[in-house]
Design a protein around this motif. Structure first.
Motif, PDB file in Angstrom:
ATOM      1  N   GLU A   1       0.191   2.222  -8.248  1.00 28.17           N
ATOM      2  CA  GLU A   1      -0.824   1.642  -7.363  1.00 28.17           C
ATOM      3  C   GLU A   1      -0.206   0.817  -6.232  1.00 28.17           C
ATOM      4  O   GLU A   1      -0.544   1.038  -5.060  1.00 28.17           O
ATOM      5  CB  GLU A   1      -1.825   0.801  -8.157  1.00 28.17           C
ATOM      6  N   PRO A   2       0.678  -0.145  -6.506  1.00 27.08           N
ATOM      7  CA  PRO A   2       1.248  -0.895  -5.387  1.00 27.08           C
ATOM      8  C   PRO A   2       2.035  -0.025  -4.410  1.00 27.08           C
ATOM      9  O   PRO A   2       1.996  -0.255  -3.198  1.00 27.08           O
ATOM     10  CB  PRO A   2       2.143  -1.944  -6.052  1.00 27.08           C
ATOM     11  N   TYR A   3       2.744   0.989  -4.917  1.00 22.46           N
ATOM     12  CA  TYR A   3       3.468   1.868  -3.996  1.00 22.46           C
ATOM     13  C   TYR A   3       2.499   2.705  -3.166  1.00 22.46           C
ATOM     14  O   TYR A   3       2.758   2.991  -1.991  1.00 22.46           O
ATOM     15  CB  TYR A   3       4.453   2.755  -4.753  1.00 22.46           C
ATOM     16  N   SER A   4       1.353   3.090  -3.742  1.00 22.36           N
ATOM     17  CA  SER A   4       0.331   3.804  -2.961  1.00 22.36           C
ATOM     18  C   SER A   4      -0.222   2.904  -1.852  1.00 22.36           C
ATOM     19  O   SER A   4      -0.469   3.368  -0.732  1.00 22.36           O
ATOM     20  CB  SER A   4      -0.808   4.262  -3.880  1.00 22.36           C
ATOM     21  N   ILE A   5      -0.411   1.632  -2.169  1.00 23.26           N
ATOM     22  CA  ILE A   5      -0.871   0.673  -1.158  1.00 23.26           C
ATOM     23  C   ILE A   5       0.158   0.538  -0.044  1.00 23.26           C
ATOM     24  O   ILE A   5      -0.174   0.549   1.149  1.00 23.26           O
ATOM     25  CB  ILE A   5      -1.151  -0.694  -1.812  1.00 23.26           C
ATOM     26  N   ALA A   6       1.426   0.420  -0.424  1.00 29.30           N
ATOM     27  CA  ALA A   6       2.489   0.259   0.572  1.00 29.30           C
ATOM     28  C   ALA A   6       2.622   1.496   1.452  1.00 29.30           C
ATOM     29  O   ALA A   6       2.851   1.392   2.665  1.00 29.30           O
ATOM     30  CB  ALA A   6       3.817  -0.046  -0.126  1.00 29.30           C
ATOM     31  N   ILE A   7       2.476   2.681   0.859  1.00 30.52           N
ATOM     32  CA  ILE A   7       2.518   3.920   1.646  1.00 30.52           C
ATOM     33  C   ILE A   7       1.372   3.945   2.647  1.00 30.52           C
ATOM     34  O   ILE A   7       1.552   4.272   3.830  1.00 30.52           O
ATOM     35  CB  ILE A   7       2.466   5.152   0.715  1.00 30.52           C
ATOM     36  N   THR A   8       0.181   3.578   2.194  1.00 32.04           N
ATOM     37  CA  THR A   8      -0.993   3.546   3.074  1.00 32.04           C
ATOM     38  C   THR A   8      -0.782   2.582   4.229  1.00 32.04           C
ATOM     39  O   THR A   8      -1.072   2.903   5.392  1.00 32.04           O
ATOM     40  CB  THR A   8      -2.244   3.140   2.274  1.00 32.04           C
ATOM     41  N   ALA A   9      -0.262   1.396   3.925  1.00 28.89           N
ATOM     42  CA  ALA A   9      -0.026   0.402   4.969  1.00 28.89           C
ATOM     43  C   ALA A   9       1.036   0.875   5.957  1.00 28.89           C
ATOM     44  O   ALA A   9       0.902   0.667   7.171  1.00 28.89           O
ATOM     45  CB  ALA A   9       0.380  -0.928   4.338  1.00 28.89           C
ATOM     46  N   SER A  10       2.079   1.498   5.451  1.00 27.47           N
ATOM     47  CA  SER A  10       3.141   1.999   6.322  1.00 27.47           C
ATOM     48  C   SER A  10       2.608   3.028   7.306  1.00 27.47           C
ATOM     49  O   SER A  10       2.968   3.032   8.486  1.00 27.47           O
ATOM     50  CB  SER A  10       4.267   2.620   5.488  1.00 27.47           C
ATOM     51  N   GLU A  11       1.730   3.896   6.814  1.00 28.24           N
ATOM     52  CA  GLU A  11       1.155   4.929   7.682  1.00 28.24           C
ATOM     53  C   GLU A  11       0.167   4.350   8.677  1.00 28.24           C
ATOM     54  O   GLU A  11       0.035   4.860   9.795  1.00 28.24           O
ATOM     55  CB  GLU A  11       0.477   5.992   6.819  1.00 28.24           C
ATOM     56  N   ALA A  12      -0.515   3.268   8.278  1.00 22.99           N
ATOM     57  CA  ALA A  12      -1.551   2.707   9.146  1.00 22.99           C
ATOM     58  C   ALA A  12      -1.003   1.727  10.166  1.00 22.99           C
ATOM     59  O   ALA A  12      -1.431   1.718  11.333  1.00 22.99           O
ATOM     60  CB  ALA A  12      -2.622   2.021   8.292  1.00 22.99           C
ATOM     61  N   ILE A  13      -0.054   0.869   9.754  1.00 12.64           N
ATOM     62  CA  ILE A  13       0.392  -0.222  10.647  1.00 12.64           C
ATOM     63  C   ILE A  13       1.913  -0.369  10.703  1.00 12.64           C
ATOM     64  O   ILE A  13       2.417  -1.311  11.326  1.00 12.64           O
ATOM     65  CB  ILE A  13      -0.238  -1.566  10.214  1.00 12.64           C
ATOM     66  N   GLY A  14       2.646   0.527  10.056  1.00  9.54           N
ATOM     67  CA  GLY A  14       4.099   0.424  10.058  1.00  9.54           C
ATOM     68  C   GLY A  14       4.613  -0.380   8.881  1.00  9.54           C
ATOM     69  O   GLY A  14       3.884  -1.139   8.246  1.00  9.54           O
ATOM     70  N   LYS A  15       5.903  -0.222   8.588  1.00 12.35           N
ATOM     71  CA  LYS A  15       6.486  -0.831   7.393  1.00 12.35           C
ATOM     72  C   LYS A  15       6.722  -2.325   7.507  1.00 12.35           C
ATOM     73  O   LYS A  15       6.844  -3.031   6.520  1.00 12.35           O
ATOM     74  CB  LYS A  15       7.814  -0.133   7.052  1.00 12.35           C
ATOM     75  N   ALA A  16       6.827  -2.850   8.717  1.00 12.21           N
ATOM     76  CA  ALA A  16       7.291  -4.233   8.886  1.00 12.21           C
ATOM     77  C   ALA A  16       6.219  -5.285   8.629  1.00 12.21           C
ATOM     78  O   ALA A  16       6.544  -6.440   8.390  1.00 12.21           O
ATOM     79  CB  ALA A  16       7.862  -4.411  10.287  1.00 12.21           C
ATOM     80  N   ARG A  17       4.945  -4.932   8.642  1.00 12.16           N
ATOM     81  CA  ARG A  17       3.887  -5.940   8.654  1.00 12.16           C
ATOM     82  C   ARG A  17       3.348  -6.331   7.291  1.00 12.16           C
ATOM     83  O   ARG A  17       2.755  -7.392   7.132  1.00 12.16           O
ATOM     84  CB  ARG A  17       2.735  -5.468   9.547  1.00 12.16           C
ATOM     85  N   LEU A  18       3.502  -5.470   6.291  1.00 15.61           N
ATOM     86  CA  LEU A  18       2.890  -5.737   4.987  1.00 15.61           C
ATOM     87  C   LEU A  18       3.790  -6.575   4.099  1.00 15.61           C
ATOM     88  O   LEU A  18       4.985  -6.330   3.974  1.00 15.61           O
ATOM     89  CB  LEU A  18       2.578  -4.426   4.266  1.00 15.61           C
ATOM     90  N   SER A  19       3.171  -7.555   3.441  1.00 19.42           N
ATOM     91  CA  SER A  19       3.793  -8.284   2.340  1.00 19.42           C
ATOM     92  C   SER A  19       2.842  -8.171   1.160  1.00 19.42           C
ATOM     93  O   SER A  19       1.728  -8.708   1.209  1.00 19.42           O
ATOM     94  CB  SER A  19       4.011  -9.753   2.721  1.00 19.42           C
ATOM     95  N   LEU A  20       3.260  -7.461   0.116  1.00 16.39           N
ATOM     96  CA  LEU A  20       2.377  -7.173  -1.008  1.00 16.39           C
ATOM     97  C   LEU A  20       2.892  -7.838  -2.274  1.00 16.39           C
ATOM     98  O   LEU A  20       4.029  -7.606  -2.695  1.00 16.39           O
ATOM     99  CB  LEU A  20       2.283  -5.659  -1.230  1.00 16.39           C
ATOM    100  N   LEU A  21       2.058  -8.670  -2.883  1.00 17.87           N
ATOM    101  CA  LEU A  21       2.348  -9.230  -4.198  1.00 17.87           C
ATOM    102  C   LEU A  21       1.752  -8.292  -5.232  1.00 17.87           C
ATOM    103  O   LEU A  21       0.561  -7.966  -5.172  1.00 17.87           O
ATOM    104  CB  LEU A  21       1.738 -10.619  -4.333  1.00 17.87           C
TER     105      LEU A  21
END
Length: 273
Positions: free
Chosen positions: A120-140
């Motif tokens: 689940e967290p990796y799916s969230i990170a993949i979604t964020a990377s595709e939507a806004i790029g890898k640099a902006r997300l910080s996921l706990l």
């Protein structure tokens, strides 16, 4: 009906033992075990009894309460928590998340409160990377079960666990194993570095989780809690979620009575009021 003592088992396991387990896991993790889960409890905890040389459930539970060993309590919780997950499970949530993320500016902070084995967290990170790029997300990404968190951090999965992912997503986000690791994939470091994994119990009296979150995933967790515990957790999530932030819950969960805290935004997606 639960018989007083079930025969032909390696360990004695009485109705009273089962009720003690139900009471203890409720007190420690808020999990409201259904009375039909007797066999599941026996199967999972008997492995622990065998590992540490206990002779009966009664003696194990006596020692657990008497010694109050934090490590053993964690083993008890680990044994009784369920970790059913997959990449992009409940897929309707991820387009909603992507659309929401595109409306935000600056750094984005999210929380996956039941990380399980990491899909689940990796799916969230993949979604964020595709939507806004890898640099902006910080996921706990947290879980009450410490054993699954180690698997999360490794980020290694068998090919059959990634069958739902497109070839493009696999190539962009995973490294394929070679030699003895053939048939396995590993999450790419640039994706993994967006996520901080940590142990966390939703029943903690105080939540020290840092700055408020733009979104929270708490999927298929509330179904294990009774109504008072659900209400407490939902109010605490409200306190750590930014106004207008999104809460994603599981397909079997709803809390329409909390209209003063959340408004329905989509299928099992709520907006913090």
């Amino acid at each position: 009906m639960i018989e007083d003592v079930v025969q032909a088992r390696e360990f004695d396991f009485s109705a009273a033992d089962f009720e003690r387990v139900r009471k203890l896991i409720y007190g420690k993790a808020g999990i409201n075990l259904n009375p039909s889960k007797q066999q599941m409890v026996y199967s999972r905890l008997s492995r622990r009894l065998r590992d540490i040389g206990q002779r009966s459930f009664a003696s194990y539970l006596d020692d657990l309460e008497r010694r109050d060993d934090a490590g053993e309590w964690q083993q008890f919780i680990n044994a009784l928590t369920t970790n059913l997950t997959s990449f992009f499970r409940e897929a309707h949530h991820f387009p909603v998340l992507a659309e929401y993320l595109r409306t935000l500016s600056g750094p984005v902070r999210g929380w996956c409160s039941a990380a399980s084995t990491g899909e689940e967290p990796y799916s969230i990170a993949i979604t964020a990377s595709e939507a806004i790029g890898k640099a902006r997300l910080s996921l706990l990404a947290t879980d009450i079960d410490t054993s699954v968190l180690e698997r999360c951090r490794r980020g290694v999965y068998a090919d059959e666990q990634t069958k739902g992912l497109s070839d493009e997503r696999l190539k962009r986000n995973f490294l394929r194993g070679k030699g003895s690791n053939e048939g396995m994939v590993r999450v790419r470091p640039e994706l993994a570095q967006q996520i901080e994994f940590a142990q966390f119990n939703l029943l903690n009296a105080t939540w020290s989780l840092g700055k408020p979150f733009d979104f929270v995933f708490c999927r298929n967790v509330l179904i294990y809690f009774d109504r008072p515990t659900q209400d407490t957790v939902l109010r605490k999530i409200h306190s750590v979620l930014k106004p207008g932030g999104l809460l994603f819950i599981g397909h079997s969960e709803n809390f329409s009575e909390m209209r003063e805290l959340y408004r329905l935004k989509g299928k099992t997606v709520y907006e913090r009021i």
